[in-house]
Design a protein around this motif. Sequence first.
Motif, PDB file in Angstrom:
ATOM      1  N   ASN A  66      34.774  24.857  37.173  1.00 30.03           N
ATOM      2  CA  ASN A  66      33.879  26.301  37.954  1.00 30.03           C
ATOM      3  C   ASN A  66      33.204  27.400  37.175  1.00 30.03           C
ATOM      4  O   ASN A  66      32.359  27.407  36.977  1.00 30.03           O
ATOM      5  CB  ASN A  66      34.879  26.956  38.915  1.00 30.03           C
ATOM      6  N   GLN A  98      30.292  25.047  35.580  1.00 25.92           N
ATOM      7  CA  GLN A  98      29.571  25.235  36.731  1.00 25.92           C
ATOM      8  C   GLN A  98      28.916  26.569  36.385  1.00 25.92           C
ATOM      9  O   GLN A  98      27.493  26.907  36.065  1.00 25.92           O
ATOM     10  CB  GLN A  98      29.808  24.983  37.427  1.00 25.92           C
ATOM     11  N   LYS A 103      39.587  35.048  43.050  1.00 33.81           N
ATOM     12  CA  LYS A 103      38.680  34.720  41.820  1.00 33.81           C
ATOM     13  C   LYS A 103      39.356  35.286  40.591  1.00 33.81           C
ATOM     14  O   LYS A 103      40.065  36.690  40.818  1.00 33.81           O
ATOM     15  CB  LYS A 103      37.068  34.932  41.866  1.00 33.81           C
ATOM     16  N   TYR A 143      40.528  22.849  37.236  1.00 31.74           N
ATOM     17  CA  TYR A 143      39.744  23.130  37.895  1.00 31.74           C
ATOM     18  C   TYR A 143      39.040  24.796  37.488  1.00 31.74           C
ATOM     19  O   TYR A 143      37.893  25.132  37.607  1.00 31.74           O
ATOM     20  CB  TYR A 143      40.358  24.004  39.431  1.00 31.74           C
ATOM     21  N   SER A 144      39.855  25.403  37.545  1.00 30.52           N
ATOM     22  CA  SER A 144      38.747  26.951  36.577  1.00 30.52           C
ATOM     23  C   SER A 144      38.301  27.051  35.675  1.00 30.52           C
ATOM     24  O   SER A 144      37.009  27.384  35.355  1.00 30.52           O
ATOM     25  CB  SER A 144      40.302  27.584  36.215  1.00 30.52           C
ATOM     26  N   ILE A 204      35.343  34.148  38.577  1.00 32.13           N
ATOM     27  CA  ILE A 204      35.179  32.058  38.479  1.00 32.13           C
ATOM     28  C   ILE A 204      37.032  31.867  39.436  1.00 32.13           C
ATOM     29  O   ILE A 204      37.778  32.534  39.906  1.00 32.13           O
ATOM     30  CB  ILE A 204      35.958  32.063  37.721  1.00 32.13           C
ATOM     31  N   TRP A 205      36.049  31.160  40.561  1.00 34.26           N
ATOM     32  CA  TRP A 205      36.940  30.822  41.755  1.00 34.26           C
ATOM     33  C   TRP A 205      38.245  29.856  41.199  1.00 34.26           C
ATOM     34  O   TRP A 205      38.450  29.105  39.673  1.00 34.26           O
ATOM     35  CB  TRP A 205      36.300  29.305  43.022  1.00 34.26           C
TER      36      TRP A 205
END
Length: 431
Positions: free
Chosen positions: A353, A356, A316, A349-350, A186-187
């Motif tokens: 992502n 997603q 990541k 943010y994580s 995960i970015w």
Amino acid sequence: MRVTNNLIYGQANKSMTQANEKILNIQEKISSQTNIIKPSDDPVGASQILMYGSKNQTLKQYDEAMKMATGNLEYQEVALDSLNDFLDSARTLFIQAQNDINTQVDIEAIAHEVSLITESMADLMNSKSADGNYIFAGTDSQSPAFIIGSDGRYQWAGNEGQKYAQISEDLKIPVTNSGKTLFQDIWTNRTFVSKVVDGDVLLTDKVQNQADFDLFMAKHYDPEDAKSNKYSLVTSYADGGRSPLDRVKEQPGADVDGYNLFDGTLADYVITNHLGEEIDSGNYKVGKPITFSGMSFILEGEPGASVDITLMKPHKDNVLNEIKDSLATLTNKNATHEDRESAFFSAIYSINNAQQRIGEGRSNIGARLNMIEGRESFSSANQLSNTIAQSREGELDMGAAATELSMKESALNASQKVFSRMSNLSLFNQM
């Protein structure tokens, strides 16, 4: 030729036996409702029946594979749905933690609740199917997909291989999804570092707009040339380099004690890349933010400073590790507001992502389940068609069979009566 009693009995017995066998054969056909009991009844028809039966057996094997695949995929779908719900809850709690009215006790209570959520998520990441296999571990499904290392961080322990199910002669579909893709790779929040290399200023920096900064990173970050990721910010006075303080000093009898250089004095800035090429410039007010591609810099001090900016390598990590890191910052009593704000954005943010990735995983699973459903319908229709074809090949005309049975029984009765009369014949009967 002399007709003996034995010959008469033998011929009569043979005739009645054959007649009886024909009756039994017809009765068996009627009982089985088929015209072909053995291959000799209709060699071509029998071969067709065997062919259709073989096709149905193969289709039934594919049906079993589809049932297994459906079970595995549905287990994953349920796990991903639950993980998505947990991530929603974690995001909500992080947003609550950002509220400035929270006390440290409130923040620690929120952090504890998020910690419990991460434990539940870790358990789901190591989910097992009904047969005891780890569903996100790849082909090594007897071992957990994730473990906790000595540093307390979650580590990927599975492999990226996929298991497949053969659902038709020419079609295989994957029935597993890699936990590494879904949760580990995960970015994390993209960021940068900056430092003052010249000038007496106090620097504060942050990512002001993550979307703009991500776009800048996507266009300009070079993973192979580290020098290309370095930039320089230089400030100067807007009036040709004369300090407001110098101008005050030039006035006769001027008192410069307590003079404030950071009251919004207009100044200039220039941002260059590693080649010295200007990529941005403009005016700013001393003590006010300089914004550039989603980055924000506040320089409190006299213009004439120089700042080095370095884009950090994107990396990541497991979404749980990012959440834990953010919780550690939130619960640190010595953390500044900026530290907590950065931790909040990193966690969000994580989480975004990860959701997603989970959404993409659920879509893939849904597409495979739809494919299986379509193949199941096709298989059912095919089996029905084969069964009808089998029935047609060996179809028995019940009316004709009943008539034939009646005729054979009549013939047998007639044979028995003839035999009874012949068995009583003798020369003495003619005297």
